[in-house]
Design an enzyme around this catalytic site. Structure first.
Site, short mmCIF file in Angstrom:
data_model
loop_
_atom_site.label_atom_id
_atom_site.label_comp_id
_atom_site.label_asym_id
_atom_site.label_seq_id
_atom_site.Cartn_x
_atom_site.Cartn_y
_atom_site.Cartn_z
CB VAL A 358 -0.93 0.04 1.24
CG1 VAL A 358 -1.93 1.16 1.09
CG2 VAL A 358 -1.63 -1.28 1.41
CG ASP A 470 -9.07 -10.80 5.51
OD1 ASP A 470 -9.03 -11.43 6.60
OD2 ASP A 470 -8.06 -10.44 4.91
#
Ligand SMILES: *[C@@H]1O[C@H](CO)[C@@H](O)[C@H](O)[C@H]1NC(C)=O
Ligand SMILES: *[C@@H]1O[C@H](CO)[C@@H](O)[C@H](O)[C@H]1NC(C)=O
Ligand SMILES: *[C@@H]1O[C@H](CO)[C@@H](O)[C@H](O)[C@H]1NC(C)=O
Ligand SMILES: *[C@@H]1O[C@H](CO)[C@@H](O)[C@H](O)[C@H]1NC(C)=O
Ligand SMILES: *[C@@H]1O[C@H](CO)[C@@H](O)[C@H](O)[C@H]1NC(C)=O
Ligand SMILES: *[C@@H]1O[C@H](CO)[C@@H](O)[C@H](O)[C@H]1NC(C)=O
Ligand SMILES: *[C@@H]1O[C@H](CO)[C@@H](O)[C@H](O)[C@H]1NC(C)=O
Length: 670
Positions: A358, A470
């Site tokens: 990220v 998740d």
């Protein structure tokens, strides 16, 4: 995905509405050239065909302005009770070029970076007033104008200017309160970079100049002076440029500009700037022509070679789009993301997780902060289906979700663009930070309630059922107000598409995976509820779901045991130091157990969870703990023979036995 075109078309409408409404962050922006951008311009200002902001041309007695179109909000804070205001710190950087009408004698008059209460400085005069003031207004405190002038006319122009190539600080008047000769001849038609930094606390201004565009800012400012702008500026606040010509004239250009309130302005990339027109030097003599013939041939060959190299490079950079990619409103240009993340520079990495890396980024055009997730996805297979899904997931809007802004595919890379959420993830606050920071109970309760409402939205309130798959502490990001925002929804599906159907891979994170999910590999809303239950326990106990305390393999085991022994409050996070609402804590712990029930049918729906959390329904008094536990089975035996190699661990941060925690401490979940 037969209906994907319909989804996309419907979405286009929504997306346009969304763009129309989106609140741009007006506190920072960057322009590399101004092509297609709407500055607020008047007088002789134009945007040239290659994107330069040309404030004046070489005609005499012109005035030109170019201002950022919207006011900078939050720059001024008014204290009405004491009639005072404070000006926040800001930083701006720009690249300019001045081309005089006569290279030998020089041109005029100069330009200024200006802060003013209007985007138009109407009635201002040319020549030495630089388009800022006129004879009558010069020196009037009611102007509320601050400027840094780059003046190329000296003492002859009057107004106390010492030097025909100087930089000055102007407060309501062009009679500068400070001035310094520029260390560089500003009139040579070369690009020059300027940094202006104002410290609102120490009330200090620094102005720095350099003609080395690719070098970092020189450490010594040209001007470094005390200055209290709170006495000068009033709302609204506009920032921009003003230039003028007089008897002497120059073309004044701005090539690029960045600005940031309360921070350092983004560095301007010189390679992205449009180029200045070249100055034809009138004295180039014929004598040289013969001598330069041979080198000229080489030059031509070299230029042709360079051009080809450039074309090749450009070609390589161009995005090869498949047909289906063309009408996806959520597609970002690779180039923009490349610029935003400084070329996916390691310095911009804010997290590394199972799905990829990220990066933090700032979109070049709007200055909007984003998080870009670069997904490692060896195969192209299934990407198209996945993108169709993203296009529809992009429609999800809930205040407790991290919004998916768009995507971009390039070769094997898939890039997902999300809102940038500044504070990092929940596990950072609960589990990883080693300082004395304690996330208090009020905030924790608000976070779990927010996440419950986001899940309710995904499961029941949106047009399609979206299974998150998740849910975990590291996928919950905290915004400036410490609201929890759930990230990465639907991402786990990526692993479904293009998978060999004979090998079922379970996607999830150890400790958050429901027993039936481990057995069947089938994610449902009930498996999400299980993970949410684990999350509740993690938040209440401040412990990881796996390996929480010596002697217990999972947090669920431990809490269950304490619950059965009638001492459930023993598990509460000691860091809370007993400051919490007992009823809420009890509710969260019991609800955590109920949601983590072995039997999926016994788990509540998210709507019921919301009702329990809001106190609309009381928790059932029995059936909270799975029968399996009461019959002496523990988590291990429920998990039984799950082969770990078939479990895709999407982040290791919860499973300290597999990977060191530190590598994931910044897992942004995006
Ligand atoms: C931010 O700027 C945009 C235009 O760039 C403008 O439409 C919007 O109203 C501005 N927002 C605020 C809060 O001033
Ligand atoms: C210079 O700018 C003025 C005012 O915008 C315009 O009238 C004039 O035509 C321009 N001159 C040239 C040479 O472009
Ligand atoms: C604030 O300003 C107003 C008008 O400018 C004045 O009437 C008032 O007395 C001032 N108050 C203080 C506290 O200085
Ligand atoms: C506003 O001014 C008053 C009087 O000087 C002061 O007591 C107060 O702290 C100030 N408020 C802020 C937010 O600075
Ligand atoms: C600015 O300087 C000029 C020339 O020295 C002077 O005539 C004028 O009064 C000054 N104006 C202000 C506002 O100080
Ligand atoms: C201005 O420059 C001085 C050094 O001359 C430095 O100490 C100071 O931090 C700088 N201030 C800002 C706001 O950049
Ligand atoms: C500016 O930043 C500082 C520290 O980063 C913060 O305390 C302050 O509130 C910010 N001010 C504004 C106006 O955003």
């Amino acid at each position: 995905m037969a209906s994907s075109t319909v989804i996309i078309q419907a979405f286009l409408v929504l997306f346009l509405a969304y763009v129309g409404n989106s609140q741009k962050n007006n506190d920072s922006f960057i322009f590399h050239g101004f092509k297609g951008d709407s500055l607020c311009m008047d007088g002789s200002s134009i945007i040239t065909s290659n994107g330069l902001l040309q404030l004046t041309n070489q005609t005499g007695y012109l005035v030109g302005h170019g201002f950022y179109p919207s006011p900078i909000i939050n720059m001024l804070t008014q204290n009405y009770s004491s009639n005072t205001s404070t000006v926040s710190s800001f930083s701006t950087s720009f690249v300019f070029g001045i081309i005089p009408s006569d290279i030998k004698k020089g041109g005029g008059h100069g330009f200024a970076f200006a802060i003013s209460p209007a985007s138009k400085l109407s009635g201002s005069s040319a020549s030495h007033f630089l388009g800022l003031f006129n004879d009558a207004s010069n020196g009037n405190p009611m102007n509320h104008v601050f400027a840094v002038e780059f003046d190329t006319v000296g003492a002859a122009g009057g107004f106390g200017d010492h030097d025909s190539n100087h930089v000055g600080i102007d407060v309501n008047t062009v009679n500068s309160s400070y001035q310094q000769p520029a260390p560089i001849n500003m009139e040579e038609g070369r690009p020059i970079k300027v940094w202006i930094e104002y410290d609102g606390v120490r009330k200090f201004i620094n102005v720095t100049l350099s003609d080395q565009l690719d070098e970092p800012r020189p450490s010594t400012p040209l001007i470094s002076e005390e200055l209290d702008l709170s006495k000068t500026l009033i709302d609204p606040i506009y920032v921009g440029f003003s230039a003028s010509t007089g008897k002497l004239a120059s073309s004044h250009y701005i090539l690029g500009w960045s600005f940031r309130l309360n921070g350092t302005a983004q560095e301007i990339e010189s390679s992205l700037l449009p180029s200045l027109p070249t100055i034809e030097s009138p004295g180039s003599s014929k004598k040289h022509a013969a001598f330069s013939l041979i080198p000229a041939t080489f030059l031509v060959v070299a230029l042709v070679a360079l051009f080809y190299m450039y074309r090749m490079r450009k070609k390589r950079q161009e995005e090869i789009l498949e047909d289906w990619e063309l009408d996806c409103p959520h597609r970002f240009r690779y180039k923009d993301l490349h610029i935003a993340t400084k070329g996916f520079n390691a310095s911009e990495v804010i997290g590394i997780g199972g799905f990829g890396t990220v990066y933090k980024g700032v979109l070049p055009k709007t200055g909007e902060q984003i998080a870009v997730k670069r997904i490692l996805h060896g195969s192209r297979q299934g990407v198209r289906e996945f993108v169709a899904e993203i296009e529809s997931l992009g429609k999800l809007r809930h205040k407790n979700l991290v919004h998916l802004l768009g995507w971009c595919k390039r070769n094997e890379d898939l890039l997902l663009v999300y809102d940038f959420i500044p504070n990092g993830s929940l596990d950072l606050f609960l589990l990883i930070r080693k300082d004395n920071f304690v996330l208090n109970w009020e905030k924790r309760f608000k976070i779990v309630r927010g996440i419950a409402s986001a899940l309710l939205y995904l499961h029941q309130d949106w047009e399609q059922v979206v299974v998150h798959r998740d849910i975990k502490a590291s996928n919950i990001l905290l915004d400036v107000d410490m609201n929890g925002r759930l990230g990465d929804f639907g991402l786990a599906r990526l692993y479904d598409h293009g998978e060999n159907p004979r090998t079922t891979r379970v996607v999830g994170t150890l400790g958050y995976i429901a027993p039936e999910l481990a057995r069947t590999g089938k994610a449902t809303v009930r498996t999400d509820v299980f993970a949410y239950g684990t999350l509740l326990l993690v938040v209440a106990c401040g412990k990881r779901p796996v390996d929480p305390v010596v002697g217990h393999s999972t947090l669920l085991d431990w809490v269950t045991e304490c619950y059965n022994a009638d001492r459930v409050m023993d598990v509460v996070d000691p860091k809370l130091n007993s400051s919490y609402v007992i009823e809420e804590m009890e509710l969260v712990l019991k609800l955590g157990l109920l949601c983590s029930h072995w039997n999926p049918e016994s788990r509540p729906s998210m709507r019921q969870v919301m009702r329990f959390l809001d106190g609309d329904d009381p928790l059932p008094s029995d059936g909270i703990v799975s029968d399996a536990y009461l019959h002496g089975q523990n988590f291990q035996s429920i998990f039984g023979d799950v082969e770990l190699k078939n479990v895709v661990i999407t982040s290791h941060s919860q499973s300290s036995s597999i990977a060191p925690v530190s590598t994931n401490s910044l897992e942004g979940g995006r």
